[in-house]
Design an enzyme around this catalytic site. Sequence first.
Site, PDB file in Angstrom:
ATOM      1  N   ASP A  49     -56.948  34.892  17.585  1.00  0.00           N
ATOM      2  CA  ASP A  49     -55.701  35.033  18.341  1.00  0.00           C
ATOM      3  C   ASP A  49     -55.681  34.066  19.523  1.00  0.00           C
ATOM      4  OD1 ASP A  49     -53.214  36.678  19.180  1.00  0.00           O
ATOM      5  OD2 ASP A  49     -54.514  36.817  20.935  1.00  0.00           O
ATOM      6  N   GLU A 121     -55.497  35.520  11.643  1.00  0.00           N
ATOM      7  CA  GLU A 121     -56.195  35.299  12.911  1.00  0.00           C
ATOM      8  C   GLU A 121     -57.703  35.382  12.723  1.00  0.00           C
ATOM      9  OE1 GLU A 121     -52.899  36.874  16.130  1.00  0.00           O
ATOM     10  OE2 GLU A 121     -54.309  38.321  15.290  1.00  0.00           O
TER      11      GLU A 121
END
Length: 229
Positions: A49, A121
Amino acid sequence: MDSAKLNNLKKYIKKDFSYTFIENKFLIEAFTHKSISKKNYERYEFLGDAVLRLSITKKLYQMYPKASEGELSREVQRLISKDTLAGLTFTKKLLGFLEHKDLELENLSSLTKSLSADLIESLIGAIYVDSNFETIDKMIVKIYKSLLDKKDVIGRKDPKTILQEYTQSNNLPLPIYNTEKLSGPPHSPRFRVSCVVNNSREISTLCSTVQEGQQRVADIILKKLKIDE
């Protein structure tokens, strides 16, 4: 993850992402859900992320030298949101490689969307750990190629922000959001999120994350109020 599944995953990553893992353990953990192991994808997702945010932020900063901080910030958030990540063409294929226990992915669309975004992610985080930022940065730009086409306007506001600004500009009380956690296993939480504006009828929705639910109910209310986003 058995050797056959691992080999198929490695072939897919090499074919679609042009990357070959040096350390298999990073890839295995990146596709392992916490329902079956403490060594799962969550740390890779956390790292991915941050890497994704930096990569997209850098690219937008270079593309839009006249954009304000607010416009850049909102556009970054839009591009790295769960909805955007889950909408990428390869997400469904990645989800098929996830090692898990008792997750009914076919029946829970919001959970499927959330997990799909998590896996992207996680994969980004695992590739970063296995290589370096330059490698994953180039890959992210390639993945986002169609979404990074030059636009005249960037940074459109999200439904929750628009609804809040609407109430403030009309001297109304701020929207009131309520969250109820529904029964279910810890690894696949479900929530009912509701919102009331100025004592109007409560609007609610089911979701797998509170943030997703708040944006969704705000969007429903905006449509009822016929307010353009």
